[in-house]
Write an enzyme that holds these catalytic residues in place. Structure first.
Site, PDB file in Angstrom:
ATOM      1  N   CYS A   1       0.820  -1.217   0.000  1.00  0.00           N
ATOM      2  CA  CYS A   1       0.000   0.000   0.000  1.00  0.00           C
ATOM      3  C   CYS A   1       0.851   1.263   0.000  1.00  0.00           C
ATOM      4  O   CYS A   1       0.649   2.157  -0.817  1.00  0.00           O
ATOM      5  CB  CYS A   1      -0.934  -0.012   1.204  1.00  0.00           C
ATOM      6  SG  CYS A   1      -1.834   1.516   1.400  1.00  0.00           S
TER       7      CYS A   1
ATOM      8  N   CYS B   1      -1.527   1.706  -3.004  1.00  0.00           N
ATOM      9  CA  CYS B   1      -2.526   2.772  -2.794  1.00  0.00           C
ATOM     10  C   CYS B   1      -1.955   4.188  -2.737  1.00  0.00           C
ATOM     11  O   CYS B   1      -2.481   5.099  -3.377  1.00  0.00           O
ATOM     12  CB  CYS B   1      -3.265   2.537  -1.488  1.00  0.00           C
ATOM     13  SG  CYS B   1      -3.438   0.838  -0.983  1.00  0.00           S
TER      14      CYS B   1
ATOM     15  N   LYS C   1      -0.096   5.367  -5.949  1.00  0.00           N
ATOM     16  CA  LYS C   1      -1.149   5.349  -6.984  1.00  0.00           C
ATOM     17  C   LYS C   1      -2.022   6.595  -6.905  1.00  0.00           C
ATOM     18  O   LYS C   1      -2.312   7.258  -7.897  1.00  0.00           O
ATOM     19  CB  LYS C   1      -1.972   4.061  -6.826  1.00  0.00           C
ATOM     20  CG  LYS C   1      -3.154   3.850  -7.766  1.00  0.00           C
ATOM     21  CD  LYS C   1      -4.451   4.475  -7.343  1.00  0.00           C
ATOM     22  CE  LYS C   1      -4.909   4.204  -5.951  1.00  0.00           C
ATOM     23  NZ  LYS C   1      -5.357   2.853  -5.669  1.00  0.00           N
TER      24      LYS C   1
ATOM     25  N   TYR D   1      -9.695  -3.312 -10.236  1.00  0.00           N
ATOM     26  CA  TYR D   1      -9.259  -2.058  -9.609  1.00  0.00           C
ATOM     27  C   TYR D   1      -8.005  -1.476 -10.287  1.00  0.00           C
ATOM     28  O   TYR D   1      -7.992  -0.327 -10.718  1.00  0.00           O
ATOM     29  CB  TYR D   1      -8.865  -2.307  -8.155  1.00  0.00           C
ATOM     30  CG  TYR D   1      -9.974  -2.470  -7.153  1.00  0.00           C
ATOM     31  CD1 TYR D   1     -10.335  -1.430  -6.319  1.00  0.00           C
ATOM     32  CD2 TYR D   1     -10.638  -3.682  -7.012  1.00  0.00           C
ATOM     33  CE1 TYR D   1     -11.319  -1.587  -5.353  1.00  0.00           C
ATOM     34  CE2 TYR D   1     -11.631  -3.845  -6.051  1.00  0.00           C
ATOM     35  CZ  TYR D   1     -11.961  -2.795  -5.226  1.00  0.00           C
ATOM     36  OH  TYR D   1     -12.931  -2.949  -4.274  1.00  0.00           O
TER      37      TYR D   1
ATOM     38  N   GLU E   1      -7.674   1.840 -12.712  1.00  0.00           N
ATOM     39  CA  GLU E   1      -6.988   3.001 -12.133  1.00  0.00           C
ATOM     40  C   GLU E   1      -5.786   3.417 -12.993  1.00  0.00           C
ATOM     41  O   GLU E   1      -5.594   4.606 -13.281  1.00  0.00           O
ATOM     42  CB  GLU E   1      -6.524   2.680 -10.706  1.00  0.00           C
ATOM     43  CG  GLU E   1      -7.684   2.545  -9.749  1.00  0.00           C
ATOM     44  CD  GLU E   1      -7.297   2.163  -8.317  1.00  0.00           C
ATOM     45  OE1 GLU E   1      -8.125   2.353  -7.419  1.00  0.00           O
ATOM     46  OE2 GLU E   1      -6.169   1.681  -8.103  1.00  0.00           O
TER      47      GLU E   1
ATOM     48  N   HIS F   1     -26.160  21.944   0.885  1.00  0.00           N
ATOM     49  CA  HIS F   1     -26.407  22.532  -0.431  1.00  0.00           C
ATOM     50  C   HIS F   1     -25.477  23.702  -0.712  1.00  0.00           C
ATOM     51  O   HIS F   1     -25.249  24.510   0.171  1.00  0.00           O
ATOM     52  CB  HIS F   1     -27.868  23.001  -0.497  1.00  0.00           C
ATOM     53  CG  HIS F   1     -28.264  23.447  -1.860  1.00  0.00           C
ATOM     54  ND1 HIS F   1     -28.468  22.554  -2.903  1.00  0.00           N
ATOM     55  CD2 HIS F   1     -28.467  24.681  -2.372  1.00  0.00           C
ATOM     56  CE1 HIS F   1     -28.790  23.222  -3.989  1.00  0.00           C
ATOM     57  NE2 HIS F   1     -28.798  24.521  -3.700  1.00  0.00           N
TER      58      HIS F   1
ATOM     59  N   GLU G   1     -25.599  15.630  -1.433  1.00  0.00           N
ATOM     60  CA  GLU G   1     -26.957  15.835  -0.929  1.00  0.00           C
ATOM     61  C   GLU G   1     -27.978  15.004  -1.701  1.00  0.00           C
ATOM     62  O   GLU G   1     -29.067  14.720  -1.199  1.00  0.00           O
ATOM     63  CB  GLU G   1     -27.346  17.323  -0.972  1.00  0.00           C
ATOM     64  CG  GLU G   1     -27.486  17.897  -2.361  1.00  0.00           C
ATOM     65  CD  GLU G   1     -27.962  19.362  -2.347  1.00  0.00           C
ATOM     66  OE1 GLU G   1     -28.843  19.691  -1.548  1.00  0.00           O
ATOM     67  OE2 GLU G   1     -27.431  20.165  -3.139  1.00  0.00           O
TER      68      GLU G   1
HETATM   69  P1  NDP Z   1      -8.807  -7.712  -9.523  1.00  0.00           P
HETATM   70  O1  NDP Z   1      -9.065  -9.059  -8.991  1.00  0.00           O
HETATM   71  O2  NDP Z   1      -9.595  -6.559  -9.057  1.00  0.00           O
HETATM   72  O3  NDP Z   1      -8.917  -7.753 -11.103  1.00  0.00           O
HETATM   73  C1  NDP Z   1      -8.192  -8.651 -11.880  1.00  0.00           C
HETATM   74  C2  NDP Z   1      -8.619  -8.486 -13.311  1.00  0.00           C
HETATM   75  O4  NDP Z   1      -7.779  -9.251 -14.144  1.00  0.00           O
HETATM   76  C3  NDP Z   1     -10.040  -8.973 -13.542  1.00  0.00           C
HETATM   77  O5  NDP Z   1     -10.652  -8.091 -14.437  1.00  0.00           O
HETATM   78  C4  NDP Z   1      -9.821 -10.348 -14.164  1.00  0.00           C
HETATM   79  O6  NDP Z   1     -10.819 -10.736 -15.065  1.00  0.00           O
HETATM   80  C5  NDP Z   1      -8.552 -10.105 -14.968  1.00  0.00           C
HETATM   81  N1  NDP Z   1      -7.801 -11.346 -15.189  1.00  0.00           N
HETATM   82  C6  NDP Z   1      -7.474 -12.282 -14.281  1.00  0.00           C
HETATM   83  N2  NDP Z   1      -6.762 -13.269 -14.864  1.00  0.00           N
HETATM   84  C7  NDP Z   1      -6.636 -12.944 -16.164  1.00  0.00           C
HETATM   85  C8  NDP Z   1      -6.012 -13.561 -17.270  1.00  0.00           C
HETATM   86  N3  NDP Z   1      -5.385 -14.731 -17.143  1.00  0.00           N
HETATM   87  N4  NDP Z   1      -6.080 -12.950 -18.457  1.00  0.00           N
HETATM   88  C9  NDP Z   1      -6.738 -11.775 -18.607  1.00  0.00           C
HETATM   89  N5  NDP Z   1      -7.345 -11.137 -17.584  1.00  0.00           N
HETATM   90  C10 NDP Z   1      -7.298 -11.711 -16.377  1.00  0.00           C
HETATM   91  O7  NDP Z   1      -7.242  -7.519  -9.294  1.00  0.00           O
HETATM   92  P2  NDP Z   1      -6.317  -6.246  -9.317  1.00  0.00           P
HETATM   93  O8  NDP Z   1      -4.999  -6.786  -9.735  1.00  0.00           O
HETATM   94  O9  NDP Z   1      -6.901  -5.122 -10.086  1.00  0.00           O
HETATM   95  O10 NDP Z   1      -6.279  -5.814  -7.792  1.00  0.00           O
HETATM   96  C11 NDP Z   1      -6.005  -6.775  -6.778  1.00  0.00           C
HETATM   97  C12 NDP Z   1      -6.717  -6.406  -5.508  1.00  0.00           C
HETATM   98  O11 NDP Z   1      -6.075  -5.307  -4.915  1.00  0.00           O
HETATM   99  C13 NDP Z   1      -8.161  -5.953  -5.700  1.00  0.00           C
HETATM  100  O12 NDP Z   1      -9.061  -7.018  -5.721  1.00  0.00           O
HETATM  101  C14 NDP Z   1      -8.384  -5.049  -4.532  1.00  0.00           C
HETATM  102  O13 NDP Z   1      -8.828  -5.815  -3.445  1.00  0.00           O
HETATM  103  C15 NDP Z   1      -7.014  -4.490  -4.250  1.00  0.00           C
HETATM  104  N6  NDP Z   1      -6.897  -3.100  -4.752  1.00  0.00           N
HETATM  105  C16 NDP Z   1      -7.677  -2.141  -4.211  1.00  0.00           C
HETATM  106  C17 NDP Z   1      -7.610  -0.838  -4.644  1.00  0.00           C
HETATM  107  C18 NDP Z   1      -8.480   0.190  -4.045  1.00  0.00           C
HETATM  108  O14 NDP Z   1      -9.026  -0.023  -2.970  1.00  0.00           O
HETATM  109  N7  NDP Z   1      -8.674   1.337  -4.703  1.00  0.00           N
HETATM  110  C19 NDP Z   1      -6.674  -0.447  -5.691  1.00  0.00           C
HETATM  111  C20 NDP Z   1      -5.923  -1.529  -6.207  1.00  0.00           C
HETATM  112  C21 NDP Z   1      -6.029  -2.806  -5.746  1.00  0.00           C
HETATM  113  P3  NDP Z   1     -12.173 -11.479 -14.604  1.00  0.00           P
HETATM  114  O15 NDP Z   1     -13.011 -10.414 -13.977  1.00  0.00           O
HETATM  115  O16 NDP Z   1     -12.722 -11.983 -15.878  1.00  0.00           O
HETATM  116  O17 NDP Z   1     -11.762 -12.554 -13.656  1.00  0.00           O
END
Ligand code: NDP
Length: 450
Positions: A43, A48, A51, A177, A181, A435, A440
């Protein structure tokens, strides 16, 4: 005091590990903590915090344009990526130092080095070996990339934070996520950005209206969104990355970043030597008290693959310390955890999506609103804000709140308190709005959309 070198050894100096170590020491435990990379964890060091700095940086571009409608004559000359990285690194160094000091001031012994379990009571840190009554594993997660030909030419978010040059064009792979982002960050900084997702809509698992709204907005802002697309191979051609898609089409870009999920860090931690059970994805299996099947070994944070969010890891770490050393047994509560996606515009959510609420409660009332915020009535900016309330019809309880629009994270934090406290729609209605504000609208939605 036990006959061991320590009461507790914490492996991993991220949010969860640091909180657990610090509070346990404050409660009087003799604690050691080790970290192989930098204190602060994903983080703070490469997640985080940096980012969000990147998001601020990239969003200025839109602000400069909008400011013209408010009378400002701003000439944007250039963007200096190196300056951003340098300033970001300075702040991350400062935070890294603060984490180390917090631990030392709390009385923890702080080791720079990788920790590995030799058995259920022995941990090797670097070339030293220590015994301990309890162990807490908080080793976090690491980016996962699919093993396609040429994947070594791709980067993950780890590298994106330290790029020497800002690419002119980039493909970001994933629909979660991090992908959303970073696509927003690159796009705002002027990079020709394509977001490639294998499914039919980004943000799978989020409320469908939220995903649809954000998808439309990011495309309006210039992100080229390729849905139902998957990359088959990556080749390096003249220093650029040539991507071949499964449908046979190709695209050549300066940089390709994979944000395809994160995997728990459980390899080479020695967990098998202590008999700790892992799940299908390699995550450490724990009970509600964050205890593994080995009763003196605990785990918190991303390595347990419960909810991979910093405040959740700190909640779990703090609850562990209070329960085991503070004579205050408590279980971390994973219900109604709010979260935000720092996309542009950002998303804020708490509670259930409409799909989940319908499944759980059967009959739900939906309230939705979509509009241009006051600020944009003077600008040429066509961004639209979306807000949604989901109410259990039988009890009038608000069970899901979602927003896509400026300040969604800030607004949702307050709303989350109301939802956590069990607020009803009637309570939202009885609350006087501020407001003029965007928030709101949550107090003035009266017409059901379903
Ligand atoms: P996520 O699990 O959110 O997303 C992973 C993405 O990658 C999904 O869209 C998934 O598709 C896709 N994917 C997975 N495997 C493959 C593959 N083999 N080929 C192509 N696409 C694939 O993971 P992130 O890496 O974005 O983030 C990890 C975690 O970190 C999040 O779940 C969150 O908990 C945390 N995080 C939180 C943030 C915040 O609070 N703002 C910011 C960044 C991270 P599909 O949906 O089809 O499975």
């Amino acid at each position: 005091m036990s006959n061991f070198d320590y009461d507790l050894i914490v492996i991993g100096g991220g949010s969860g590990g640091v909180r657990a170590a610090r509070i346990s020491a404050t409660h009087g435990a003799k604690v050691a903590i080790c970290e192989e990379y930098r204190y602060g964890g994903t983080c703070v060091i490469r997640g985080c915090v940096p980012k969000k700095m990147f998001v601020y940086s990239s969003h200025f571009h839109e602000e400069f344009i909008d400011s013209a409608s408010y009378g400002w004559d701003v000439e944007v000359k250039s963007f200096n990526w190196k300056k951003l990285i340098e300033n970001k690194d300075k702040e991350i160094d400062r935070l890294n130092g603060i984490y180390g000091n917090l631990l030392k001031n709390a009385g923890c012994e702080v080791f720079d080095g990788r920790g590995e379990l030799l058995n259920r009571n022995t941990v090797k840190i670097g070339d030293k070996t220590f015994t301990t009554e309890r162990i807490l594993v908080a080793t976090g997660g690491t980016p996962f990339m699919p093993s396609i030909p040429g994947i070594e030419h791709a980067i993950t978010s780890n590298e994106a934070f330290y790029l020497d040059e800002l690419p002119e064009s980039a493909v970001v792979v994933g629909g979660g996520y991090i992908a959303v982002e970073f696509a927003g960050i690159f796009n705002g900084l002027g990079v020709d950005t394509t977001l490639v997702y294998r499914g039919k809509q980004i943000l799978r698992g989020f409320d469908q209206d939220v995903a649809d709204h954000l998808s439309a907005e990011i495309q309006k802002k210039g992100i080229n969104l390729k849905l139902n697309s998957d990359i088959e191979k990556i080749e390096l051609v003249d220093g650029k990355k040539k991507l071949t898609y499964k449908d046979g089409s190709t695209q050549t870009v300066d940089q390709v970043m994979y944000a395809t999920g994160r995997a728990p860090n459980t390899t080479d931690v020695g967990l098998e030597k202590a008999g700790v059970e892992l799940g299908r994805k390699g995550e450490i299996l724990v009970n509600a008290e964050s205890q593994t099947n080995v009763d003196n070994i605990f785990a918190v944070g991303d390595v347990t693959d419960r909810i991979a969010l910093t405040p959740v890891a700190t909640m779990e770490g703090h609850a562990f310390a209070d329960s085991v050393y503070g004579n205050n047994p408590r279980i971390p509560d994973h219900d109604n955890v709010p979260s935000a996606v720092f996309s542009q515009p950002p998303v804020g959510s708490v509670g259930l999506s409409e799909e989940q609420a319908t499944e759980k409660y059967g009959q739900v009332d939906i309230y939705k609103s979509e509009f241009r915020i006051l600020k944009h009535t003077l600008t040429e900016n066509t961004e639209r804000t979306f807000m949604k309330l989901i109410v259990d019809t039988a009890t009038d309880k608000v069970v899901g709140v979602h927003m896509v629009g400026p300040d969604a994270a800030e607004i949702m934090q307050g709303i989350a308190i109301a939802v956590k406290a069990g607020a009803k729609k009637a309570d939202f209605d009885a609350t006087v709005g501020i407001h003029p504000s965007t928030a709101e609208e949550f107090c003035t939605m009266r017409t059901k959309s379903n």
